[in-house]
Structures are given as structure tokens and as C-alpha cells.
Design an enzyme around this catalytic site. Structure first.
Site, PDB file in Angstrom:
ATOM      1  N   ASP A 217       0.843  -1.196   0.000  1.00 14.57           N
ATOM      2  CA  ASP A 217       0.000   0.000   0.000  1.00 14.57           C
ATOM      3  C   ASP A 217       0.883   1.252   0.000  1.00 14.57           C
ATOM      4  OD1 ASP A 217      -2.465  -1.627   0.450  1.00 14.57           O
ATOM      5  OD2 ASP A 217      -1.375  -2.108   2.273  1.00 14.57           O
TER       6      ASP A 217
ATOM      7  N   HIS B 121      -4.795  -3.478   6.145  1.00 11.85           N
ATOM      8  CA  HIS B 121      -4.545  -3.714   4.720  1.00 11.85           C
ATOM      9  C   HIS B 121      -5.880  -4.132   4.090  1.00 11.85           C
ATOM     10  CE1 HIS B 121      -3.078  -5.094   0.917  1.00 11.85           C
ATOM     11  NE2 HIS B 121      -3.585  -6.278   1.143  1.00 11.85           N
TER      12      HIS B 121
HETATM   13  P1  NAX Z   1      -1.945 -18.274  -4.654  1.00 11.58           P
HETATM   14  O1  NAX Z   1      -3.295 -18.922  -4.496  1.00 11.58           O
HETATM   15  O2  NAX Z   1      -1.302 -18.207  -5.987  1.00 11.58           O
HETATM   16  O3  NAX Z   1      -0.916 -19.022  -3.683  1.00 11.58           O
HETATM   17  C1  NAX Z   1      -1.200 -19.344  -2.373  1.00 11.58           C
HETATM   18  C2  NAX Z   1      -0.404 -20.591  -2.060  1.00 11.58           C
HETATM   19  O4  NAX Z   1      -0.521 -20.835  -0.666  1.00 11.58           O
HETATM   20  C3  NAX Z   1      -0.939 -21.842  -2.776  1.00 11.58           C
HETATM   21  O5  NAX Z   1       0.125 -22.459  -3.481  1.00 11.58           O
HETATM   22  C4  NAX Z   1      -1.448 -22.712  -1.635  1.00 11.58           C
HETATM   23  O6  NAX Z   1      -1.250 -24.105  -1.883  1.00 11.58           O
HETATM   24  C5  NAX Z   1      -0.578 -22.228  -0.481  1.00 11.58           C
HETATM   25  N1  NAX Z   1      -1.112 -22.519   0.842  1.00 11.58           N
HETATM   26  C6  NAX Z   1      -2.398 -22.507   1.252  1.00 11.58           C
HETATM   27  N2  NAX Z   1      -2.467 -22.894   2.525  1.00 11.58           N
HETATM   28  C7  NAX Z   1      -1.207 -23.119   2.959  1.00 11.58           C
HETATM   29  C8  NAX Z   1      -0.653 -23.566   4.172  1.00 11.58           C
HETATM   30  N3  NAX Z   1      -1.424 -23.859   5.217  1.00 11.58           N
HETATM   31  N4  NAX Z   1       0.688 -23.686   4.261  1.00 11.58           N
HETATM   32  C9  NAX Z   1       1.457 -23.419   3.198  1.00 11.58           C
HETATM   33  N5  NAX Z   1       0.998 -23.027   1.999  1.00 11.58           N
HETATM   34  C10 NAX Z   1      -0.325 -22.873   1.889  1.00 11.58           C
HETATM   35  O7  NAX Z   1      -2.092 -16.832  -4.001  1.00 11.58           O
HETATM   36  P2  NAX Z   1      -1.116 -15.565  -4.149  1.00 11.58           P
HETATM   37  O8  NAX Z   1      -1.527 -14.749  -5.305  1.00 11.58           O
HETATM   38  O9  NAX Z   1       0.297 -16.017  -4.056  1.00 11.58           O
HETATM   39  O10 NAX Z   1      -1.533 -14.727  -2.841  1.00 11.58           O
HETATM   40  C11 NAX Z   1      -1.196 -15.182  -1.553  1.00 11.58           C
HETATM   41  C12 NAX Z   1      -1.865 -14.342  -0.495  1.00 11.58           C
HETATM   42  O11 NAX Z   1      -1.415 -12.997  -0.544  1.00 11.58           O
HETATM   43  C13 NAX Z   1      -3.404 -14.260  -0.625  1.00 11.58           C
HETATM   44  O12 NAX Z   1      -3.972 -14.417   0.673  1.00 11.58           O
HETATM   45  C14 NAX Z   1      -3.621 -12.838  -1.103  1.00 11.58           C
HETATM   46  O13 NAX Z   1      -4.913 -12.354  -0.737  1.00 11.58           O
HETATM   47  C15 NAX Z   1      -2.521 -12.128  -0.378  1.00 11.58           C
HETATM   48  N6  NAX Z   1      -2.140 -10.789  -0.855  1.00 11.58           N
HETATM   49  C16 NAX Z   1      -1.752  -9.896   0.094  1.00 11.58           C
HETATM   50  C17 NAX Z   1      -1.306  -8.633  -0.224  1.00 11.58           C
HETATM   51  C18 NAX Z   1      -0.840  -7.688   0.837  1.00 11.58           C
HETATM   52  O14 NAX Z   1      -0.454  -6.558   0.504  1.00 11.58           O
HETATM   53  N7  NAX Z   1      -0.861  -8.053   2.124  1.00 11.58           N
HETATM   54  C19 NAX Z   1      -1.310  -8.167  -1.636  1.00 11.58           C
HETATM   55  C20 NAX Z   1      -1.279  -9.283  -2.613  1.00 11.58           C
HETATM   56  C21 NAX Z   1      -2.135 -10.486  -2.265  1.00 11.58           C
HETATM   57  O15 NAX Z   1      -3.469 -10.205  -2.645  1.00 11.58           O
END
Ligand code: NAX
Length: 328
Positions: A160, A188
Site C-alpha cells: 500500500d 490492509h
Molecule cells: P496463490 O493462491 O497463488 O498461492 C497461495 C499458495 O498458498 C498456494 O500455493 C497454496 O497451496 C498455499 N497454501 C495454502 N495454505 C497453505 C498452508 N497452510 N501452508 C502453506 N501453503 C499454503 O495466491 P497468491 O496470489 O500467491 O496470494 C497469496 C496471499 O497474498 C493471498 O492471501 C492474497 O490475498 C494475499 N495478498 C496480500 C497482499 C498484501 O499486501 N498483504 C497483496 C497481494 C495479495 O493479494
């Protein structure tokens, strides 16, 4: 080159942001050019094979600083000796899922990861939670790690912050490096408060260079809703910018910012009336591996109102995870 090898644990390492983060972390984006790193990639069993593929590519990149890369599906082994935890993996919100359900689903992930950090991480562990809802997920993890100082659990507000710098630099035709004292407060989420009241651009107050109307009606909503706009225009959520910001967050926390402000989601110490313990975005400076909330800023009635709205949302999230029995 120091002889010490630092362990960086990345959760969700086979996901989009994890994939974008791992390669830069292996190239020295957190500790710099003189520290070797070990990458521990944590995934759920269903994605273990994809994580193994990421590890193969990391090996194939022959990063001089990468001493080893390992994959795990158990947080207890993945956090063994970790100095940095990049908690990216989370349960996405699916159609029809209420916010409370999302918080509860993520509690099942961040509780055990917090406990694993408590029991296995190195004494200098520092955690940034990226997986949404990031602030409250960080709170859940911290509550499950009673032996780790709570201030080591933080949430990503840097994306952000960086989005705000980008918007302001573009609007004023300045370089991001010329912008000082910008801050993003709160959660956030769309309720966040990107604050220009203290911001200087090349030494001139930003609010002398942009109109109050642009600040309130364009800048704030653009920064706060940028994630949704990226999804709409790119056809996918923010990935490389999120990875870059998570690395910025950790690098600055460890290596320091000098007088430069950055925004981090950190446990409130009661500053600015934010209830103690809530993980809230604040302007901070970092020195010797520790952050300090910038003290004694004048907050206008507008700023207080904006911060209140976002803090109330954080409070409601905390109540929801309490009600679900995820924290005490
Ligand atoms: P993806 O769905 O591409 O990847 C998430 C990965 O996490 C998957 O490979 C899944 O298998 C794995 N996973 C799920 N549960 C798990 C666990 N218990 N232990 C280990 N791995 C696990 O999502 P992606 O685009 O990489 O986004 C990841 C997260 O970042 C989401 O929650 C998203 O909302 C969040 N974001 C946060 C942002 C921020 O500024 N704080 C911005 C970007 C993003 O939206």
C-alpha cells in the site's frame, strides 16, 4: 561474506507471490550481497510437487548466495532455525464465503504456523504476513507464539505504501526517492488511510503540490482500491509488486531505514489511540533490527476519523477470531 547461513521460510511457495518472492530472496534481496541463505519452502501436501519444481528452478538458477533449498509440508520442520518467515500462503476467499468464515479458515493455518515458529524458529525470527486478511492473520500467529516477542509478528502494509509513492510520483512528476514521510495507517483493506499530511516532495509539503480534493477524492481511493483495479485490468491479482514489497519490508526491518519512514503493520503499543496489540499500519523507522512507530504526529480531525474507521474494522476482525475460539 559472513559464515552464518540465514534460514528464510516461505509459505505458499508454489503460489504466485511465493514463486515471485523466492528467486529474489535467493539473490540476496533481504540480507544483501554478503550473507548466504537457506530457503525452506512450505506448501500444503496437494502443492508439494509444485513446490519441488520451484526448488528445482532455484537450484538451476545457481544463485551464489543460496546454500540450500528444501521443501516441506509440515510447518514444524519448515520453520526449524528460521530467521525470517514470509507467511504468504493463505486460504483465498471463495464465492459466498463470509468474512468471518475467511477469518476462521485462515485461523486454521496461522495458528499452527505461529506455534511452529514458537517451537522451532531461531531467536532472531522476524515474520511478515502477506496472506489475507494479513493484519489479523499476523495477530493469530503471534498469539500462538507466546515465547516469541509479539513485535516480531508484522503484517504487510508496504505494498500500500509503495502504491502511494507510485501514485504521488506520477502525479507530481517527481522521483519516488524525493518523497519523504508518507504513511499508510490502519488495516490492509479498503479502509486503510494513506496519509499525505506530513509528506514532503523534494522538501516541499505534498499538499502544496496537489489539491486537497485530489488527495481525498482520487489519491486515497486509488491507493486503497488498487488491488481490485489490478485484478480488473491485468486479469489477475498483484503478484510481483506484492513480492517486491514483502522483500522491501523485511530488508528495511533488518538493515534499517535511517530517518526514512516506511509503513508496517505492527502490534500497537497504544500510540495514536490504537488499542494495544492490534496489528495496525503505522509509519515507522527501523534501526538495528527494530522498528519504532513515528511518535507525536499531529493528527487532523480528518486523519483521526479515517484511522478510527480502519481501526474499528481491525477490532471487529479481532472479535470475530476471538468468537471463533482462534485466539483468547
Ligand atoms: P496463490 O493462491 O497463488 O498461492 C497461495 C499458495 O498458498 C498456494 O500455493 C497454496 O497451496 C498455499 N497454501 C495454502 N495454505 C497453505 C498452508 N497452510 N501452508 C502453506 N501453503 C499454503 O495466491 P497468491 O496470489 O500467491 O496470494 C497469496 C496471499 O497474498 C493471498 O492471501 C492474497 O490475498 C494475499 N495478498 C496480500 C497482499 C498484501 O499486501 N498483504 C497483496 C497481494 C495479495 O493479494
Amino acid at each position: 561474506m559472513t559464515s552464518d547461513v540465514k534460514t528464510i521460510t516461505i509459505t505458499g511457495a508454489a503460489g504466485q507471490i511465493g514463486y515471485a518472492t523466492a528467486f529474489r530472496a535467493a539473490a540476496g534481496a533481504i540480507y544483501g550481497a554478503n550473507t548466504r541463505v537457506r530457503l525452506n519452502l512450505l506448501e500444503i501436501p496437494e502443492a508439494a510437487q509444485a513446490a519441488a519444481g520451484v526448488a528445482m528452478e532455484l537450484t538451476d538458477s545457481a544463485f551464489p548466495l543460496l546454500s540450500e533449498v528444501n521443501t516441506f509440508d509440515d510447518p514444524n520442520t519448515a520453520f526449524e532455525g528460521a530467521s525470517v518467515g514470509l507467511l504468504i500462503g493463505a486460504r483465498p476467499r471463495t464465492k459466498g464465503m463470509e468474512r468471518a468464515d475467511l477469518l476462521a479458515a485462515n485461523g486454521q493455518i496461522f495458528g499452527p504456523q505461529g506455534a511452529a515458529i514458537n517451537d522451532h524458529a531461531a531467536d532472531d525470527i522476524r515474520v511478515v504476513v502477506v496472506g489475507n486478511p494479513a493484519n489479523t492473520n499476523a495477530l493469530i500467529a503471534a498469539k500462538h507464539a507466546p515465547d516469541v516477542p509479539a513485535e516480531r509478528f508484522t503484517a504487510l502494509m508496504r505494498l500500500d505504501h509503495n502504491r502511494g509513492l507510485g501514485q504521488l510520483a506520477t502525479k507530481t512528476g517527481s522521483a519516488v526517492n524525493d518523497i519523504e514521510k508518507f504513511a499508510v495507517w490502519g488495516n490492509h483493506s479498503a479502509s486503510q488511510f494513506p496519509d499525505l499530511a506530513h509528506t514532503l516532495i523534494g522538501g516541499t509539503p505534498a499538499l502544496e503540490l496537489v489539491s486537497e480534493d485530489w488527495y481525498r477524492e482520487t489519491f486515497i481511493p486509488t491507493v486503497a482500491n488498487r488491488g481490485a483495479e489490478i485484478i480488473q485490468i491485468r486479469g489477475g491479482s498483484s503478484v510481483a509488486s506484492a513480492a517486491s514489497s514483502a522483500l522491501d519490508h523485511m530488508r528495511d526491518w533488518i538493515n534499517g531505514t535511517g530517518e526514512r519512514w516506511v509503513s508496517m503493520g505492527v502490534p500497537s503499543d497504544g500510540s495514536y489511540g490504537v488499542p494495544e496489540g492490534l496489528i495496525c499500519g503505522f509509519p515507522v523507522t527501523c534501526t538495528n533490527g527494530e522498528y519504532t512507530i513515528v511518535p507525536d504526529l499531529d493528527m487532523s480531525p480528518f486523519a483521526c476519523d479515517r484511522l478510527d474507521v480502519s481501526v474499528n474494522e481491525l477490532r471487529e476482525e479481532r472479535e470475530a477470531v476471538r468468537d471463533a475460539g482462534l485466539i483468547s
